[in-house]
Design an enzyme around this catalytic site. Structure first.
Site, short mmCIF file in Angstrom:
data_model
loop_
_atom_site.label_atom_id
_atom_site.label_comp_id
_atom_site.label_asym_id
_atom_site.label_seq_id
_atom_site.Cartn_x
_atom_site.Cartn_y
_atom_site.Cartn_z
N LYS A 1 0.82 -1.21 0.00
CA LYS A 1 0.00 0.00 0.00
C LYS A 1 0.85 1.25 0.00
O LYS A 1 0.52 2.24 -0.66
CB LYS A 1 -0.96 0.01 1.20
N LYS B 1 -5.24 -10.12 -5.92
CA LYS B 1 -6.46 -10.58 -5.25
C LYS B 1 -7.62 -9.67 -5.61
O LYS B 1 -7.41 -8.50 -5.98
CB LYS B 1 -6.25 -10.62 -3.73
N LYS C 1 -11.54 -4.51 -2.62
CA LYS C 1 -12.48 -3.37 -2.60
C LYS C 1 -11.82 -2.12 -3.13
O LYS C 1 -12.48 -1.23 -3.64
CB LYS C 1 -12.89 -3.08 -1.15
P1 TYM Z 1 -10.78 -6.44 4.66
O1 TYM Z 1 -11.90 -5.52 4.97
O2 TYM Z 1 -9.83 -6.07 3.60
O3 TYM Z 1 -11.36 -7.86 4.25
C1 TYM Z 1 -12.26 -8.56 5.09
C2 TYM Z 1 -11.97 -10.05 5.03
O4 TYM Z 1 -12.06 -10.52 3.67
C3 TYM Z 1 -10.88 -11.22 3.31
N1 TYM Z 1 -10.58 -10.99 1.89
C4 TYM Z 1 -10.35 -11.95 0.99
N2 TYM Z 1 -10.34 -13.29 1.10
C5 TYM Z 1 -10.11 -14.00 -0.03
N3 TYM Z 1 -9.89 -13.45 -1.24
C6 TYM Z 1 -9.89 -12.12 -1.40
N4 TYM Z 1 -9.71 -11.59 -2.61
C7 TYM Z 1 -10.12 -11.30 -0.25
N5 TYM Z 1 -10.21 -9.95 -0.04
C8 TYM Z 1 -10.49 -9.78 1.27
C9 TYM Z 1 -9.80 -10.63 4.22
O5 TYM Z 1 -8.74 -11.54 4.38
C10 TYM Z 1 -10.54 -10.38 5.50
O6 TYM Z 1 -10.59 -11.56 6.29
N6 TYM Z 1 -7.31 -5.89 8.21
C11 TYM Z 1 -8.59 -6.53 7.92
C12 TYM Z 1 -9.69 -6.09 8.84
C13 TYM Z 1 -9.44 -6.27 10.28
C14 TYM Z 1 -9.38 -7.50 11.00
C15 TYM Z 1 -9.16 -7.14 12.37
C16 TYM Z 1 -9.52 -8.83 10.64
C17 TYM Z 1 -9.24 -5.29 11.20
N7 TYM Z 1 -9.07 -5.80 12.44
C18 TYM Z 1 -9.03 -8.12 13.37
C19 TYM Z 1 -9.38 -9.80 11.65
C20 TYM Z 1 -9.15 -9.43 12.98
C21 TYM Z 1 -8.97 -6.17 6.50
O7 TYM Z 1 -8.45 -5.28 5.90
O8 TYM Z 1 -10.02 -6.83 6.00
#
Ligand code: TYM
Length: 330
Positions: free
Chosen positions: A112, A194, A197
């Site tokens: 990023k 991947k 969003k």
């Molecule tokens: P975020 O909002 O980017 O994504 C939410 C969840 O979706 C999964 N994910 C994917 N899995 C498979 N293929 C993809 N293309 C894909 N894109 C997204 C992510 O792995 C995630 O599980 N940092 C985290 C949010 C967070 C979090 C936490 C998660 C904040 N605090 C504490 C677990 C525990 C994030 O950016 O998720």
């Protein structure tokens, strides 16, 4: 005992990656019983610029989507991260136990920050806040997609570091990740990346609320190669293989069986098959989400209840942490 925690950013609609990588597993774990806590992590979202009105609406949209996917507010706690101030407080404490070198090595930060001229401090702290989220609830299991595994390793490291220094306080949280196929859904436009969003090309992802027409269009425009056969070769034919993986996620069929079943059609026609499968599966989710979005007061009430429950769990841990580190005056 088992306690499940996970989070999702309110940066837009949920897409297939979020669903198969995370939310589907959340629903499964919820239905096994025990504490399940899911946070809409708005504080993580503002590490990159957000329009305030859009952000506010997205919090409700993600709440609606999660419920539409099967998260039951009676069984799970759903809450907005910024409503529970202990996240920021514990983040500070954990930040004091982390080195800058460790954070600079995390692949998501590298990725990023590489695209930015000025890197916000928040982006750097992002994984520490994520650790605070997890440890604040003394979570034992954290269901996430593959891209979050390094962040979970940091959470394990910080839990151990804190316990070693101040006495046992946090269980070591375990990442719950599906097989590679599930936990890494790829972009439809560039299958080396991947599905995300934050990708500027909205045709790179399918959102859970996309209309049937949009789903069809995105599938038809999905990048494939000049070969027309349906074969599953993720290394050499990433595009069509990603479509087969997605198909397999929806139907539970093995990729090799899908290839056999569709051996007599070309990739053009196969895209229509995949579009159809996606349209049928997402229809009820889209309809439930729309219904829920029509009732923002209900969604706000769910979030209010959720924050109350989350706050009381967070406060218990935070008071314990305060005592252990010498912040408590008694
Ligand atoms: P975020 O909002 O980017 O994504 C939410 C969840 O979706 C999964 N994910 C994917 N899995 C498979 N293929 C993809 N293309 C894909 N894109 C997204 C992510 O792995 C995630 O599980 N940092 C985290 C949010 C967070 C979090 C936490 C998660 C904040 N605090 C504490 C677990 C525990 C994030 O950016 O998720």
């Amino acid at each position: 005992s088992r306690r499940v925690f996970s989070g999702i950013q309110p940066t837009g609609s949920l897409h297939l990656g979020n669903y198969f990588g995370a939310v589907q597993k959340w629903v499964e774990l919820q239905n096994l019983g025990g504490d399940t806590i899911f946070s809409i992590v708005d504080m993580h979202s503002i590490t990159l610029p957000q329009d305030p009105n859009v952000l506010q609406n997205n919090v409700l949209k993600v709440t609606a989507s999660l419920i539409a996917c099967g998260i039951d507010p009676e069984k799970s706690v759903i809450f907005q991260q910024s409503k529970v101030s202990q996240h920021a407080e514990l983040c500070w404490v954990l930040g004091c136990l982390t080195t800058m070198a460790r954070l600079a090595h995390l692949p998501q930060f590298k990725e990023k920050s590489a695209t930015l001229k000025e890197v916000p401090l928040g982006l750097y702290l992002y994984p520490v806040l994520q650790c605070a989220d997890i440890l604040l609830y003394r979570a034992t299991e954290v269901p996430v997609g593959e891209d979050q595994v390094q962040h979970l390793q940091l959470a394990q490291h910080l839990a151990k570091a804190f316990n070693n220094r101040f006495g046992y306080t946090f269980p070591i949280p375990r990442a719950v990740v599906g097989d590679t196929n599930v936990c890494r859904v790829k972009s439809l436009r560039d299958p080396s990346k991947k599905m995300s969003k934050s990708d500027v090309d909205s045709k790179s992802r399918i959102d859970l609320c996309d209309s049937p027409e949009i789903i069809l269009d995105k599938c038809q425009k999905a990048l494939t190669d000049f070969q027309s056969a349906i074969t599953f070769e993720p290394e050499h034919r990433a595009g069509v293989s990603n479509l087969i993986s997605i198909h397999s996620l929806f139907t539970g069929q093995e990729p090799c069986n899908i290839c056999k079943e569709y051996s007599d059609i070309d990739t053009g026609k196969y895209k229509l098959v995949v579009a159809n499968v996606i349209q049928d599966y997402l229809k009820p989710i889209r309809e439930r989400t729309e219904k829920l979005m029509a009732d923002p007061l209900y969604l706000q009430e769910i979030l209010e209840q959720g924050s109350r429950k989350a706050r009381s769990m967070a406060e218990e841990t935070w008071q314990d942490v305060r005592k252990r580190i010498g912040f408590s005056s008694q």
